[in-house]
Design a protein around this motif. Structure first.
Motif, PDB file in Angstrom:
ATOM      1  N   ASP A 224       0.796  -1.226   0.000  1.00 17.51           N
ATOM      2  CA  ASP A 224       0.000   0.000   0.000  1.00 17.51           C
ATOM      3  C   ASP A 224       0.829   1.276   0.000  1.00 17.51           C
ATOM      4  N   ASN A 225       2.094   1.198   0.353  1.00 18.33           N
ATOM      5  CA  ASN A 225       3.007   2.354   0.323  1.00 18.33           C
ATOM      6  C   ASN A 225       4.398   1.859   0.680  1.00 18.33           C
ATOM      7  N   GLY A 226       5.344   2.777   0.781  1.00 18.35           N
ATOM      8  CA  GLY A 226       6.709   2.398   1.118  1.00 18.35           C
ATOM      9  C   GLY A 226       6.855   1.922   2.547  1.00 18.35           C
ATOM     10  N   HIS A 227       8.051   1.463   2.882  1.00 18.25           N
ATOM     11  CA  HIS A 227       8.304   0.852   4.182  1.00 18.25           C
ATOM     12  C   HIS A 227       8.386   1.903   5.281  1.00 18.25           C
ATOM     13  N   GLU A 228       8.232   1.449   6.518  1.00 15.06           N
ATOM     14  CA  GLU A 228       8.418   2.299   7.682  1.00 15.06           C
ATOM     15  C   GLU A 228       9.549   1.798   8.579  1.00 15.06           C
ATOM     16  N   TYR A 229       9.813   0.501   8.572  1.00 14.77           N
ATOM     17  CA  TYR A 229      10.721  -0.083   9.569  1.00 14.77           C
ATOM     18  C   TYR A 229      12.196   0.255   9.352  1.00 14.77           C
ATOM     19  N   ASP A 230      12.689   0.076   8.160  1.00 20.16           N
ATOM     20  CA  ASP A 230      14.132   0.184   7.922  1.00 20.16           C
ATOM     21  C   ASP A 230      14.604   1.629   8.079  1.00 20.16           C
ATOM     22  N   ARG A 231      15.729   1.809   8.721  1.00 18.95           N
ATOM     23  CA  ARG A 231      16.283   3.156   8.875  1.00 18.95           C
ATOM     24  C   ARG A 231      16.855   3.621   7.534  1.00 18.95           C
ATOM     25  N   VAL A 232      16.493   4.825   7.139  1.00 13.98           N
ATOM     26  CA  VAL A 232      16.973   5.351   5.857  1.00 13.98           C
ATOM     27  C   VAL A 232      18.459   5.673   5.912  1.00 13.98           C
ATOM     28  N   ASN A 233      18.919   6.229   7.026  1.00 14.92           N
ATOM     29  CA  ASN A 233      20.325   6.639   7.136  1.00 14.92           C
ATOM     30  C   ASN A 233      21.258   5.496   7.519  1.00 14.92           C
ATOM     31  N   ASP A 234      20.697   4.416   8.046  1.00 17.24           N
ATOM     32  CA  ASP A 234      21.502   3.259   8.441  1.00 17.24           C
ATOM     33  C   ASP A 234      20.690   1.994   8.162  1.00 17.24           C
ATOM     34  N   PRO A 235      20.451   1.695   6.889  1.00 16.27           N
ATOM     35  CA  PRO A 235      19.548   0.587   6.549  1.00 16.27           C
ATOM     36  C   PRO A 235      20.154  -0.780   6.851  1.00 16.27           C
ATOM     37  N   PHE A 236      19.291  -1.708   7.224  1.00 14.37           N
ATOM     38  CA  PHE A 236      19.721  -3.084   7.418  1.00 14.37           C
ATOM     39  C   PHE A 236      19.202  -3.963   6.287  1.00 14.37           C
ATOM     40  N   PHE A 237      17.932  -3.766   5.919  1.00 13.93           N
ATOM     41  CA  PHE A 237      17.329  -4.581   4.863  1.00 13.93           C
ATOM     42  C   PHE A 237      17.347  -3.899   3.490  1.00 13.93           C
ATOM     43  N   ASP A 238      17.697  -2.628   3.418  1.00 14.89           N
ATOM     44  CA  ASP A 238      17.565  -1.861   2.170  1.00 14.89           C
ATOM     45  C   ASP A 238      16.134  -1.965   1.635  1.00 14.89           C
ATOM     46  N   SER A 239      15.188  -1.692   2.529  1.00 12.34           N
ATOM     47  CA  SER A 239      13.776  -1.884   2.198  1.00 12.34           C
ATOM     48  C   SER A 239      13.285  -1.002   1.057  1.00 12.34           C
ATOM     49  N   ASN A 240      13.892   0.168   0.873  1.00 11.39           N
ATOM     50  CA  ASN A 240      13.451   1.013  -0.240  1.00 11.39           C
ATOM     51  C   ASN A 240      14.268   0.791  -1.505  1.00 11.39           C
ATOM     52  N   GLY A 241      15.077  -0.270  -1.514  1.00  8.07           N
ATOM     53  CA  GLY A 241      15.852  -0.583  -2.715  1.00  8.07           C
ATOM     54  C   GLY A 241      16.761   0.578  -3.083  1.00  8.07           C
ATOM     55  N   PRO A 242      16.795   0.955  -4.366  1.00  7.80           N
ATOM     56  CA  PRO A 242      17.690   2.037  -4.785  1.00  7.80           C
ATOM     57  C   PRO A 242      17.092   3.426  -4.619  1.00  7.80           C
ATOM     58  N   PHE A 243      15.930   3.515  -3.978  1.00  5.48           N
ATOM     59  CA  PHE A 243      15.184   4.764  -4.001  1.00  5.48           C
ATOM     60  C   PHE A 243      15.348   5.585  -2.732  1.00  5.48           C
ATOM     61  N   ARG A 244      15.029   6.843  -2.857  1.00  2.91           N
ATOM     62  CA  ARG A 244      15.070   7.790  -1.744  1.00  2.91           C
ATOM     63  C   ARG A 244      13.719   7.804  -1.027  1.00  2.91           C
ATOM     64  N   GLY A 245      13.755   7.921   0.301  1.00  2.00           N
ATOM     65  CA  GLY A 245      12.524   8.111   1.046  1.00  2.00           C
ATOM     66  C   GLY A 245      11.880   6.824   1.503  1.00  2.00           C
ATOM     67  N   ARG A 246      10.757   6.988   2.169  1.00  5.58           N
ATOM     68  CA  ARG A 246      10.048   5.884   2.778  1.00  5.58           C
ATOM     69  C   ARG A 246       8.590   6.304   2.946  1.00  5.58           C
ATOM     70  N   LYS A 247       7.845   5.541   3.750  1.00  6.89           N
ATOM     71  CA  LYS A 247       6.477   5.916   4.074  1.00  6.89           C
ATOM     72  C   LYS A 247       6.431   7.385   4.534  1.00  6.89           C
ATOM     73  N   ARG A 248       5.428   8.105   4.054  1.00  2.00           N
ATOM     74  CA  ARG A 248       5.181   9.522   4.318  1.00  2.00           C
ATOM     75  C   ARG A 248       6.050  10.453   3.481  1.00  2.00           C
ATOM     76  N   ASP A 249       6.744   9.913   2.491  1.00  2.00           N
ATOM     77  CA  ASP A 249       7.450  10.729   1.505  1.00  2.00           C
ATOM     78  C   ASP A 249       6.801  10.525   0.143  1.00  2.00           C
ATOM     79  N   LEU A 250       6.876  11.549  -0.704  1.00  2.00           N
ATOM     80  CA  LEU A 250       6.461  11.384  -2.096  1.00  2.00           C
ATOM     81  C   LEU A 250       7.657  11.154  -3.014  1.00  2.00           C
ATOM     82  N   TYR A 251       8.842  10.949  -2.410  1.00  2.00           N
ATOM     83  CA  TYR A 251       9.953  10.421  -3.190  1.00  2.00           C
ATOM     84  C   TYR A 251       9.636   8.962  -3.536  1.00  2.00           C
ATOM     85  N   GLU A 252      10.399   8.390  -4.459  1.00  2.00           N
ATOM     86  CA  GLU A 252      10.095   7.052  -4.965  1.00  2.00           C
ATOM     87  C   GLU A 252       9.995   6.003  -3.857  1.00  2.00           C
TER      88      GLU A 252
END
Length: 466
Positions: free
Chosen positions: A293-321
């Protein structure tokens, strides 16, 4: 030559389906499976290596992956409304989560709103939603039976859906007690298991006639918890501890292990559903779609463990990819060519016209969507003039519009950002100042992409405490 004969068989198969509108029994079944807050990079077919998703990866090998599929919004309420109504957030009746409105009162779907379930019901389908509905906060007109669904089991509201050991759930129009469940202590029946069991029962009961099942799982939305027996594999991995604290969300202690276990459990449950279709002999007449339904919330953007957003910028509550581009895989034996991918830009509001196309009916109300049936079949596909989103919570209001590979973001009252998504998928190079003509074109589109809504103005809102 093999490809030629496959495409020929696909065309002939679709002609057979579509040439018999008077025989509802021959119409394809549709199962739409929705994860909650699952990132683009959380699945193996999009590059995930730590979390195992063998069923979804097999679906990718046997079906098609859309690499540019977009959610309706970057949070669940408006995203689900877009999926159900075929309208983007500039036209949808629900453009924000329940307490982010001008009045502070939640906005639901009205009884007169057209929905994909109403369309398919008119086309002779039996319709069901199992899991998180989230579009009936007022427990009134927005409830599923007012929106075209013959059967409902799950959550009407957002708040109760935050917990995996609910003490009560809705079945149709009745709120039923789950004896033995204690939400705060996390004991009793795990909601993921209940939803999967109900989905299997539903398919078993209705497989002799066309059905539409909207299976809206709550995994892996916070809270992060799962029965211990589902954690065995990940507990054996040499992973660092991410300590989770209890509060409103009754998290298990080890976030990494729990998150991965939840995603893999969902994957396994999808495998059970696919096995049931095979057992009943209806898999070849069933389109199965999986997305989030939208991007991830769990993974930390600045220190990711799972790389949940893949190659993209942002996460849940962003309109970045990273906030709106979501994993998408679909199977339909004999119709979708195995192991294919499509970079066709598509979005949640395309599902209603796609379902109508499959059912061989014309949408009975205007929609912002375009059927992606041809893209599923590997045929020439009509493209959107543009895709549009708006979002207005703490970071808002923000608008985004995409035309081809160009994407403009407007942080209302502040600034614009312009990106070329193909060349710069991570949205690192803001070329707004350099690309004057392109920016002007997109700003003009942005100005006319939405209609006014009294509850969702593009002004700063405060979250209601109601």
């Amino acid at each position: 030559m093999k490809l030629f004969f496959y495409v020929l068989s696909v065309v002939l198969s679709v002609q057979v389906v579509c040439s018999q509108p008077e025989t509802t029994k021959n119409k394809p079944n549709i199962i739409f499976i929705l994860a909650d807050d699952l990132g683009y990079g959380d699945v193996g077919f999009n590059g995930q290596t730590k979390i195992k998703t063998p069923v979804l990866d097999r679906m990718a090998a046997e079906g098609i992956v859309f690499t540019r599929h977009y959610a309706g919004s970057t949070v669940c309420g408006p995203s689900r409304a877009s999926l159900i109504t075929g309208l983007h957030t500039g036209h949808s009746p629900v453009r924000g989560n329940p307490r982010w409105t001008r009045s502070g009162a939640p906005v639901d779907l009205s009884q007169t709103q057209n929905t994909v379930a109403k369309e398919l019901k008119k086309a002779g389908y039996h319709t069901a939603v199992i899991g998180k509905w989230g579009l009936a906060e007022n427990l009134d007109e927005g409830k599923p039976h007012h929106q075209g669904f013959d059967y409902f089991f799950g959550f009407n509201r957002h708040g109760p859906a935050h917990h995996y050991y609910p003490e009560r759930l809705w079945e149709n129009d009745s709120l039923i007690e789950l004896t033995g469940n204690v939400m705060k202590d996390k004991v009793g029946k795990y909601s993921q298991d209940l939803f999967t069991d109900k989905a299997l029962e539903y398919v078993e009961k209705h497989h002799d006639s066309p059905f539409f099942l909207y299976l809206a799982y709550t995994i892996p939305h916070y809270e992060l918890t799962i029965p211990d027996e589902y954690k065995t594999y990940y507990q054996q991995q040499d992973w660092p501890m991410r300590e989770m604290k209890m509060g409103h969300y009754r998290h298990d202690r080890n976030g990494h292990v729990t998150y991965a276990s939840m995603v893999s459990r969902m994957d396994d449950d999808i495998g059970r559903l696919l096995a049931k279709l095979n057992e009943l002999g209806v898999s070849e007449n069933t389109l199965v779609v999986f997305t989030s339904d939208n991007g991830h919330e769990y993974d930390r953007v600045n220190d990711p463990f799972f790389d949940s957003n893949g190659p993209f910028r942002g996460r849940k509550r962003d309109l970045y990819e990273g906030g709106i581009r979501v994993p998408f895989v679909a199977t339909w034996p004999g119709i979708i060519m195995p192991g294919t991918t499509s970079d066709h830009p598509s979005a949640f509001w395309d599902f209603l016209p796609t379902a109508c196309d499959i059912a061989n009916v014309t949408p009975s109300a205007p929609t912002d969507g375009i059927s992606y049936l041809n893209a599923l079949r590997g045929l020439r596909q009509k493209n959107h003039d543009y895709l549009y989103w708006e979002f207005n919570e703490r970071k808002g209001p923000i608008q985004a519009i995409m035309k081809g590979d160009w994407k403009l973001l407007y942080f209302v009252g502040s600034h614009y950002e312009l990106y070329h998504i193909e060349k710069d998928p991570a949205e690192e190079q803001n070329v707004y100042q350099e690309q004057h003509e392109r920016a002007k074109e997109l700003k003009e589109l942005l100005a006319r992409a939405r209609s006014e809504h009294p509850e969702f103005p593009l002004v700063k809102l405060e979250k209601s405490k109601k």
